[in-house]
Design an enzyme around this catalytic site. Structure first.
Site, mmCIF file in Angstrom:
data_model
loop_
_atom_site.group_PDB
_atom_site.id
_atom_site.type_symbol
_atom_site.label_atom_id
_atom_site.label_comp_id
_atom_site.label_asym_id
_atom_site.label_seq_id
_atom_site.Cartn_x
_atom_site.Cartn_y
_atom_site.Cartn_z
ATOM 1 N N GLU A 189 0.842 -1.192 0.000
ATOM 2 C CA GLU A 189 0.000 0.000 0.000
ATOM 3 C C GLU A 189 0.877 1.242 0.000
ATOM 4 O O GLU A 189 1.037 1.929 1.008
ATOM 5 C CB GLU A 189 -0.917 -0.012 1.231
ATOM 6 C CG GLU A 189 -1.867 -1.202 1.249
ATOM 7 C CD GLU A 189 -2.581 -1.389 2.579
ATOM 8 O OE1 GLU A 189 -3.487 -2.234 2.633
ATOM 9 O OE2 GLU A 189 -2.228 -0.705 3.566
ATOM 10 N N ASP A 438 -7.698 -10.824 5.873
ATOM 11 C CA ASP A 438 -6.855 -9.631 5.997
ATOM 12 C C ASP A 438 -5.519 -9.949 6.675
ATOM 13 O O ASP A 438 -5.385 -10.931 7.395
ATOM 14 C CB ASP A 438 -7.616 -8.600 6.835
ATOM 15 C CG ASP A 438 -7.192 -7.168 6.549
ATOM 16 O OD1 ASP A 438 -6.175 -6.966 5.863
ATOM 17 O OD2 ASP A 438 -7.900 -6.258 7.002
ATOM 18 N N GLU A 487 -6.977 -6.359 -2.256
ATOM 19 C CA GLU A 487 -6.552 -5.003 -1.906
ATOM 20 C C GLU A 487 -5.186 -4.785 -2.554
ATOM 21 O O GLU A 487 -5.101 -4.604 -3.748
ATOM 22 C CB GLU A 487 -6.516 -4.810 -0.391
ATOM 23 C CG GLU A 487 -6.344 -3.366 0.026
ATOM 24 C CD GLU A 487 -6.227 -3.205 1.527
ATOM 25 O OE1 GLU A 487 -6.618 -2.142 2.034
ATOM 26 O OE2 GLU A 487 -5.742 -4.124 2.216
ATOM 27 N N GLU A 493 -8.876 3.840 2.625
ATOM 28 C CA GLU A 493 -8.705 3.716 4.073
ATOM 29 C C GLU A 493 -7.614 4.650 4.588
ATOM 30 O O GLU A 493 -7.676 5.113 5.724
ATOM 31 C CB GLU A 493 -8.402 2.275 4.459
ATOM 32 C CG GLU A 493 -7.049 1.762 3.992
ATOM 33 C CD GLU A 493 -6.733 0.375 4.565
ATOM 34 O OE1 GLU A 493 -7.438 -0.063 5.487
ATOM 35 O OE2 GLU A 493 -5.784 -0.243 4.091
#
Length: 689
Positions: A189, A438, A487, A493
């Site tokens: 990310e 997750d 993701e 987020e």
């Protein structure tokens, strides 16, 4: 998948003539084999003749050259595999290989994708050095060159010690790279960094794709597909000045430490990448070529190279999903206290049911203990028993099903990894329809095996699957169509605690991360602000960009399970926006890129049934006009009813302001749509009867 007839050249002829294989550019003629004009071992041309792969031998590796439009783009890339049973790619007597050629002219049926029928047109050449050695396959599409190794080293196992891919590019070449902290752990990310091969020496590595921007306007994206029982590829600075970039891989984990955290920490690794079968196919390595950035927005090479699915997946359905975590149970004026209770989730279910939203996600907290890292021997009985539930989840699922809404349950990856049988048995007992798993945060071979094992187990239980805290997709979504989202992206987020999710970053994703496959960015924030005014807020989060910039993500971002990240209250305050978002398809029959430049702007037309949707996104602070040329996608002689949401241009307009217009459009019309800085638009075109 329909394919053309496979045509092979006999090994005896190849050996007798000492020739290299060339597949001709003309798809109406069979592949030809001609005498070599140089030292090439084999060549392959794309069906249109514009992309060429050339394979040569050296002492310690094979050399792969990529040519585009007659010009060499990557010259003599080193490719090889070191194993415990010998080196794949080292020089072998040229008289020994069996060279065969084939082609495919057809299409792949895609159950959930950016198009329902993906053209599958390529030419292929295989160089097979026989039993006890290896085979290499090159495949050329009109927009990509790919290769893979096939080992033939016996019936047992072997350890892969190293894979070589070294790229001979200028040190000053412009790159767009997803920079990572290291190999042992990453949430994948990060924003996409503008850097050079020389600059790569100052960072750890980059996960794929990495985009190489050449001075003549071409872009080459490095990708991979069909990654099974193998680590994900990263790109780092090379050791040789002639090869400034190289592939690197995480080694197989040996020891973990878990101190009540979400993610077990890798503290020791083996000296090999994977212990695997000695006879096997290795992942595809692909070079996707674009002459204009917009071409990247419709590329599905990763999907086409992936292993096809087996079995019946007709039960897999995508759709929008209402979600409570991002908006922090953002409900107001309720007779109950919003939070981790059945009353709150019934409110989300009622909202979904009323607005035709097929899914509701129940995020972390419903399975107490398992979401705080307490997965130790001896405690799992309590976790998986009735005392492990924060509320009556079965009652919620039954209530949702009575309202024609499906429930997806959040799970920790270490829960599913340590106790897969109990985990999925509990989910099925509760009657849920899917799982969101997750915090894996790795792409070593053990992690990649976990993704595949879990996808298979979910499929056996007829559960859809959404991975978070995970590596980017690399083809598993084709092999297991119930794995409908990933993701592996810097998404909405992060607006809760950082300023990294800029409008420019949002545009980047269309040409970078989405090359890999579906992307669970979680769009839909209704508290819109310009970047200069943006504040990171955890409990009432904002998003950068205008309301129409945010709405465009539902068309531009592909994700079969698409989160609506804001609260029912926020959407109900703007019914016409809610109606557009909640009814927007999440997979498509056709995709047509219209305009685009990485980091600056993008527009794409997508078709669902007989209705077309167009999304446009402006990633800069300057106003931009988009020309929507309907002749590029609408069939001729049609009239359509258009619904347009565009930025408000009134002086002092807020980021939340927009204009909705309804009008008719005829096939061939060119629409001029203006966006303000950090703005966007969405357009829905429904045929008039």
């Amino acid at each position: 998948m329909a394919k053309g007839m496979i045509r092979k050249m006999g090994a005896a002829l190849a050996a007798a003539l000492g020739i290299s294989a060339v597949i001709c550019a003309c798809s109406s003629k069979p592949p030809e084999v001609v005498r070599p004009i140089d030292t090439a071992l084999a060549r392959v041309l794309s069906p249109d003749g514009k992309i060429e792969g050339v394979l040569e031998q050296s002492n310690d590796a094979l050399l792969l050259t990529l040519k585009v439009d007659g010009n060499t783009v990557l010259d003599k890339c080193k490719i090889a595999l070191d194993t415990s049973l010998g080196k794949i790619g080292s020089k072998i007597d040229l008289s020994s290989p069996k060279i065969s050629v084939s082609d495919a002219r057809g299409e792949i049926s895609v159950p959930l994708g950016i198009r329902s029928k993906s053209p599958d047109n390529y030419n292929s050449v295989s160089v097979d050095f026989g039993a006890g050695a290896y085979e290499i396959v090159m495949r050329a599409y009109n927009d990509a060159l790919a290769y893979r190794f096939i080992s033939k080293l016996g019936n047992g196992n072997m350890k892969v010690l190293k894979e070589t891919l070294e790229l001979p590019v200028p040190e000053s070449l412009d790159l767009i790279a997803h920079i990572e902290r290291g190999l042992k752990s990453s949430s994948f990310e990060c924003p996409h960094t503008r850097i050079t091969p020389k600059g790569m020496k100052k960072v750890k590595n980059a996960s794929l794709p990495i985009l190489m921007r050449f001075p003549d306007g071409k872009t080459v994206a490095v990708l991979e597909s069909d990654v099974s029982d193998y680590p994900g590829m990263r790109i780092a600075a090379g050791d040789d000045e002639n090869y400034p970039l190289k592939a690197i891989f995480a080694k197989y984990p040996k020891k973990f430490v878990n101190k009540k955290v979400y993610i077990p920490k890798v503290v020791e690794v083996n000296d090999w990448l994977v212990d695997t079968k000695a006879n096997r196919e290795f992942p595809w390595r692909a070079f996707v070529v674009s002459r204009d950035d917009s071409e990247l927005a419709g590329n599905d090479t990763v999907y086409k190279l992936a292993r096809p699915s087996q079995g019946d997946y007709s039960w897999v359905k995508g759709g929008m999903c209402s979600w409570e975590w991002w908006n922090a149970f953002g409900l107001k004026n309720t007779p109950f206290k919003p939070g981790l209770n059945i009353e709150t989730y019934k409110r989300y279910v009622d909202f979904a049911s009323k607005n035709g939203i097929p899914y509701v996600l129940v995020d972390a907290g419903w399975l107490t203990g398992a979401d705080v890292g307490e997965m130790k021997e001896g405690v799992h009985e309590a976790i998986f028993g009735d005392k492990g539930l924060a509320f009556d989840v079965k009652a919620l699922v039954d209530y949702a099903h009575s309202k024609n809404v499906k429930i997806v349950l959040w799970l920790l990856s270490q829960t599913a990894d340590m106790y897969p049988g109990q985990t999925f048995a509990l989910v099925k007992k509760l009657g849920a329809d899917g799982v969101k798993i997750d915090f894996c945060d790795r792409d070593d071979a053990a992690a990649m095996n976990f993704y595949e094992k879990t996808a298979k187990l979910a499929a056996e239980n007829k559960l859809i699957l959404d991975f978070h805290g995970c590596a980017k997709p690399s083809g598993l979504q084709r092999t297991y169509p119930n794995l409908i989202n990933f993701e592996g992206v810097l998404g909405n987020e992060y607006n809760k605690w950082s300023k990294k999710v800029t409008p420019s970053h949002n545009v980047d994703l269309i040409f970078t991360r989405m090359l890999c496959g579906p992307m669970d960015y979680t769009p839909g924030g209704m508290k819109n602000s310009f970047s200069k005014d943006f504040k990171a807020v955890r409990t009432d989060p904002e998003v950068m960009g205008t309301r129409c910039h945010e709405m465009s993500k539902f068309v531009l971002y592909y994700g079969p399970l698409q989160m609506m990240c804001d609260s029912p209250d926020a959407y109900e305050a703007c019914p016409e926006v809610l109606k557009f978002i909640s009814s927007c398809p999440t997979s498509w029959d056709e995709t047509v890129p219209l305009e685009g430049k990485i980091g600056e702007y993008a527009s794409i037309a997508r078709k669902s049934g007989d209705t077309w949707y167009v999304g446009g996104m402006n990633g800069t602070e300057s106003a931009r006009g988009f020309k929507v040329d309907s002749s590029k996608f609408l069939p001729p002689d049609g009239t359509y009813s258009a619904e347009l949401f565009r930025d408000s241009e009134k002086p002092g307009a807020k980021a939340t302001d927009y204009v909705r217009e309804v009008f008719d459009v005829k096939s061939g019309d060119i629409l001029d749509v203006k966006t303000i800085g950090e703005g966007g638009f969405v357009l829905k075109l429904s045929p008039k009867k």
